[in-house]
Design a protein around this motif. Sequence first.
Motif, PDB file in Angstrom:
ATOM      1  N   ALA A  65     -21.121  20.474 -65.506  1.00 30.47           N
ATOM      2  CA  ALA A  65     -21.074  21.850 -64.800  1.00 30.47           C
ATOM      3  C   ALA A  65     -20.246  22.936 -65.742  1.00 30.47           C
ATOM      4  N   GLU A  66     -19.877  22.426 -66.673  1.00 31.04           N
ATOM      5  CA  GLU A  66     -18.801  23.349 -67.636  1.00 31.04           C
ATOM      6  C   GLU A  66     -17.644  23.832 -66.784  1.00 31.04           C
ATOM      7  N   VAL A  67     -17.252  22.958 -65.907  1.00 27.99           N
ATOM      8  CA  VAL A  67     -15.887  23.493 -65.085  1.00 27.99           C
ATOM      9  C   VAL A  67     -14.824  22.465 -65.488  1.00 27.99           C
ATOM     10  N   PRO A  68     -13.710  22.887 -66.065  1.00 27.01           N
ATOM     11  CA  PRO A  68     -12.496  21.909 -66.364  1.00 27.01           C
ATOM     12  C   PRO A  68     -12.050  21.188 -65.254  1.00 27.01           C
ATOM     13  N   VAL A  69     -11.680  19.828 -65.380  1.00 28.93           N
ATOM     14  CA  VAL A  69     -11.235  18.993 -64.174  1.00 28.93           C
ATOM     15  C   VAL A  69      -9.987  18.388 -64.562  1.00 28.93           C
ATOM     16  N   THR A  70      -8.924  18.563 -63.563  1.00 30.73           N
ATOM     17  CA  THR A  70      -7.699  17.856 -64.036  1.00 30.73           C
ATOM     18  C   THR A  70      -7.586  16.962 -62.492  1.00 30.73           C
ATOM     19  N   ASN A  71      -6.132  16.809 -62.432  1.00 29.89           N
ATOM     20  CA  ASN A  71      -5.956  16.024 -61.118  1.00 29.89           C
ATOM     21  C   ASN A  71      -4.588  16.568 -60.653  1.00 29.89           C
ATOM     22  N   TYR A  72      -4.139  16.012 -59.194  1.00 27.06           N
ATOM     23  CA  TYR A  72      -2.993  16.512 -58.691  1.00 27.06           C
ATOM     24  C   TYR A  72      -1.595  16.284 -59.392  1.00 27.06           C
ATOM     25  N   GLY A  73      -1.710  14.938 -60.027  1.00 28.51           N
ATOM     26  CA  GLY A  73      -0.413  14.611 -60.776  1.00 28.51           C
ATOM     27  C   GLY A  73      -0.172  15.619 -61.834  1.00 28.51           C
ATOM     28  N   LEU A  74      -1.238  15.913 -62.670  1.00 35.49           N
ATOM     29  CA  LEU A  74      -1.041  16.787 -63.952  1.00 35.49           C
ATOM     30  C   LEU A  74      -0.827  18.105 -63.496  1.00 35.49           C
ATOM     31  N   ALA A  75      -1.455  18.499 -62.335  1.00 34.23           N
ATOM     32  CA  ALA A  75      -1.333  19.994 -62.121  1.00 34.23           C
ATOM     33  C   ALA A  75       0.070  20.450 -61.330  1.00 34.23           C
ATOM     34  N   ILE A  76       0.584  19.149 -60.913  1.00 34.11           N
ATOM     35  CA  ILE A  76       2.099  19.141 -60.469  1.00 34.11           C
ATOM     36  C   ILE A  76       3.066  19.425 -61.432  1.00 34.11           C
ATOM     37  N   SER A  77       2.945  18.495 -62.554  1.00 37.93           N
ATOM     38  CA  SER A  77       3.675  18.618 -63.754  1.00 37.93           C
ATOM     39  C   SER A  77       3.513  19.966 -64.491  1.00 37.93           C
ATOM     40  N   PHE A  78       2.417  20.212 -64.392  1.00 40.69           N
ATOM     41  CA  PHE A  78       2.167  21.691 -65.257  1.00 40.69           C
ATOM     42  C   PHE A  78       2.704  22.842 -64.486  1.00 40.69           C
ATOM     43  N   THR A  79       2.798  22.933 -63.185  1.00 35.77           N
ATOM     44  CA  THR A  79       3.181  24.052 -62.460  1.00 35.77           C
ATOM     45  C   THR A  79       4.871  23.857 -62.529  1.00 35.77           C
ATOM     46  N   GLN A  80       5.363  22.699 -62.530  1.00 36.71           N
ATOM     47  CA  GLN A  80       6.748  22.515 -62.584  1.00 36.71           C
ATOM     48  C   GLN A  80       7.402  22.707 -63.910  1.00 36.71           C
ATOM     49  N   GLY A  81       6.354  22.944 -65.024  1.00 35.53           N
ATOM     50  CA  GLY A  81       6.795  23.332 -66.403  1.00 35.53           C
ATOM     51  C   GLY A  81       7.392  22.075 -67.282  1.00 35.53           C
ATOM     52  N   VAL A  82       6.806  20.959 -66.730  1.00 33.11           N
ATOM     53  CA  VAL A  82       7.261  19.375 -67.515  1.00 33.11           C
ATOM     54  C   VAL A  82       5.965  18.669 -67.928  1.00 33.11           C
ATOM     55  N   VAL A  83       4.892  19.563 -68.038  1.00 34.29           N
ATOM     56  CA  VAL A  83       3.797  18.571 -68.252  1.00 34.29           C
ATOM     57  C   VAL A  83       3.744  17.998 -69.817  1.00 34.29           C
ATOM     58  N   ARG A  84       4.079  18.582 -70.710  1.00 37.19           N
ATOM     59  CA  ARG A  84       4.360  18.037 -72.240  1.00 37.19           C
ATOM     60  C   ARG A  84       5.246  16.901 -72.084  1.00 37.19           C
ATOM     61  N   ARG A  85       6.326  17.096 -71.231  1.00 33.84           N
ATOM     62  CA  ARG A  85       7.180  15.959 -71.175  1.00 33.84           C
ATOM     63  C   ARG A  85       6.497  14.708 -70.722  1.00 33.84           C
ATOM     64  N   THR A  86       6.021  14.892 -69.522  1.00 32.49           N
ATOM     65  CA  THR A  86       5.372  13.729 -68.921  1.00 32.49           C
ATOM     66  C   THR A  86       4.046  13.218 -69.353  1.00 32.49           C
ATOM     67  N   LEU A  87       3.403  13.986 -70.310  1.00 32.69           N
ATOM     68  CA  LEU A  87       2.428  13.645 -71.242  1.00 32.69           C
ATOM     69  C   LEU A  87       2.801  12.600 -72.534  1.00 32.69           C
ATOM     70  N   SER A  88       4.265  12.873 -72.862  1.00 32.10           N
ATOM     71  CA  SER A  88       4.635  12.491 -73.951  1.00 32.10           C
ATOM     72  C   SER A  88       4.404  11.012 -74.193  1.00 32.10           C
ATOM     73  N   PRO A  89       4.431  10.236 -73.197  1.00 32.50           N
ATOM     74  CA  PRO A  89       4.240   8.702 -73.398  1.00 32.50           C
ATOM     75  C   PRO A  89       2.685   8.363 -73.867  1.00 32.50           C
ATOM     76  N   PHE A  90       1.971   9.325 -73.850  1.00 32.28           N
ATOM     77  CA  PHE A  90       0.320   9.225 -74.066  1.00 32.28           C
ATOM     78  C   PHE A  90       0.005  10.163 -75.178  1.00 32.28           C
ATOM     79  N   PRO A  91       0.247   9.732 -76.335  1.00 35.59           N
ATOM     80  CA  PRO A  91       0.012  10.721 -77.636  1.00 35.59           C
ATOM     81  C   PRO A  91      -1.303  11.508 -77.719  1.00 35.59           C
ATOM     82  N   SER A  92      -2.541  10.760 -77.467  1.00 33.39           N
ATOM     83  CA  SER A  92      -3.895  11.353 -77.385  1.00 33.39           C
ATOM     84  C   SER A  92      -3.942  12.481 -76.389  1.00 33.39           C
ATOM     85  N   ALA A  93      -3.640  11.923 -75.166  1.00 32.80           N
ATOM     86  CA  ALA A  93      -3.505  12.972 -74.114  1.00 32.80           C
ATOM     87  C   ALA A  93      -2.770  14.288 -74.295  1.00 32.80           C
TER      88      ALA A  93
END
Lengths: 418, 418
Positions: free
Chosen positions: A376-404
């Motif tokens: 449907a060409e709509v981006p999809v994410t989830n609660y966990g990443l949305a929380i990290s993003f809005t808290q300003g720490v998503v690059r930190r919390t994604l850092s253990p997963f280099p490809s993500a």
Amino acid sequence: MDTTPKGNRLHIALLGRTNVGKSSFLNLVVGQDIAITSSVAGTTTDVVEKAMELLPLGPVLFLDTAGLDDASELSALRLKKTEKIFDRADIALLVTEPDVWGTYEEEVLAEMDKRRVPVIVVVNKIDLHRPSDSFLQNLKAKVSHVIPVSSLDTAGRNAFLDTLKRRLLEAAPDDFVQPPSLVGDLLPPGGLAVLVVPIDLQAPRGRLILPQVQTIRDALDNDAAVLVVKERELPATLALLNRPPDIVICDSQVILKVSADVAPAIPLTTFSILFARQKGDLATAAEGVAYIENLQSGDKVLIAEACSHHPLEDDIGRVKIPRWLKQYAGGNIQTDISAGRDYPENLREYKLIIHCGACMLTRREMLGRQQQAREAEVPVTNYGLAISFTQGVVRRTLSPFPSALLAFDRKIKELHPP
Amino acid sequence: MDTTPKGNRLHIALLGRTNVGKSSFLNLVVGQDIAITSSVAGTTTDVVEKAMELLPLGPVLFLDTAGLDDASELSALRLKKTEKIFDRADIALLVTEPDVWGTYEEEVLAEMDKRRVPVIVVVNKIDLHRPSDSFLQNLKAKVSHVIPVSSLDTAGRNAFLDTLKRRLLEAAPDDFVQPPSLVGDLLPPGGLAVLVVPIDLQAPRGRLILPQVQTIRDALDNDAAVLVVKERELPATLALLNRPPDIVICDSQVILKVSADVAPAIPLTTFSILFARQKGDLATAAEGVAYIENLQSGDKVLIAEACSHHPLEDDIGRVKIPRWLKQYAGGNIQTDISAGRDYPENLREYKLIIHCGACMLTRREMLGRQQQAREAEVPVTNYGLAISFTQGVVRRTLSPFPSALLAFDRKIKELHPP
């Protein structure tokens, strides 16, 4: 870059007589947003292997039988050679064309059936002549997955690929849609994970919540140790260690405090993100979360819940995330809730889908929902990443997963060219 | 030595008119195997408090109303003074004598009923004159717990005390038979417990077994941290710490390896022993286990299981413990299995009862079963302590529990005088 071992890739045997357009079909698949990561001769000169990432399935390996199938029947000698491919296949893609079905195709079905390998039949060249209704009916009686296609139809290419991917996801053996290790692959043997677990109303008296228990067990199963601590005792407890832990995992609700208490060099993530990786494609969710950056007043966001009975997540999905989105976008973001196995009809109206933790869905189902959103060409994410993003720490919390993290950074750059 | 705070002791108000023999009754109770740990004037000069250990209940505080009750009725002034005792009581022991029941006793019942405090009526002096049937019948209609006794009957003393203790256990409010903290009281705030958890067949896939989860949670609830590790990674993981942990807790089945890997100065115990303390009186079980030392060829040991459906413990109760007992005693020890809420009729034939972990019993029930064994004069211990004993590490695994260790050492000395 891609170091997925061959054994962990879904092996797809590409079978079909020479004239049915197997090569153009493979070009169609490869030509899209998929990068061929290797194209080398196989262990026999008769097989060409093509490794690629095929979302939402992940790493696949096409076994191309070029040169083996230039005949209408399998002779004893050729059958013997082809058997090597049959034996290696997790799924077979049998390419044919309208009204072409004979001994060759029947033998392929029989051989695959013997090995309990699912078969997807692709009816190619429908631009040249429409398959007869009786042909298609007969075929569907024999095989569960039948997809008509024209390899030359550029316009219909995306729709066909979406269908093919969904069929592959449905047909793939359980092993290939099994969740990856929760945390074990992030820890060396003898490693140490620190789990920061707030003890709040969610935790049943005298117990831990299941995701915490599962994470401890997964680390132990991978010969690592786990230090479990409440957020208040974290700094003093880290000071008991004479080397930094290999990873710190905390509840999303305390990520701000924990990210301040944990040295930047120490990998840090949240339970939600570990489970987002287990229950779906993390890179897809990481790309999706980047779209929060673009939200503007008036945009619609869909909060998608897989089921209607998880009161504990209500607060996150119905109150916290809508509030944080508004704060982040600095305007009115309309958030709608949908509950159940299907997205609403008006899915394309949304700028973003934020999906629940999917605790009631299998990985196959969640991958399917990610694929549906992609269609449907709509981006999809989830609660966990949305929380990290809005808290300003998503690059930190994604850092253990280099490809993500890479997928996230690329998407941010694409949405905001420098 | 005894540092139980007053608030945690079961407060027993001792009530009765002067001439019913309240003092001789208290002497009877105190005179037995019970040590008075303090006997001081209370907050009013009218109340004498006597603190003692009363197995199986544990620490109790008798509130002796000497001087308050020298009348057949409670006057307004005297009622006011006595109310302080009524308000503090968790249980009331109302002493009377055959055919003596009047306004005083009725007022005590009414006051206690108002406060929802259970009353046990002790009919004293039955050596002087037998209570009439109608008196006892009337009494039992009013009060659930009635015990006839002669405080001067030395021969019947033990039987009476056993009855009294069981009645106290039955009548005690839930709070006083609530399990103690699993491990939290053994840890300072900011402390560290190391849990050694073998991952074996007992552990459900992807989970931990409940006792491990409960132990982690209890430590967290007490502001301590928990390091969870498999036995193989224990030495390397201890080396990550820059100070010794406050306690190490391991599964009984790996106690030999773990006791070798953990420095002698570090307190060490097993999950079984933590739960034996929670589900019963640990000192009683520690005394009981000392009797294994005395077992001789031909002796009978009862393996008591609280229920008939715990296949996982079968191997321990039916195979391992019988084998270890034979090895330890160096002869043939007959082990019988009994399952269910009652011990077998021939209980007195056994030299020792080894009880299961009692996961299906409440603490009140398990304390009752320990008391039943005491009444039959058969020592009782449990699986966890029996395993530690036969493995030669019971003093080590009891070391975090000084009073239980003391009880064990005393019993060993008593059984084997130097």
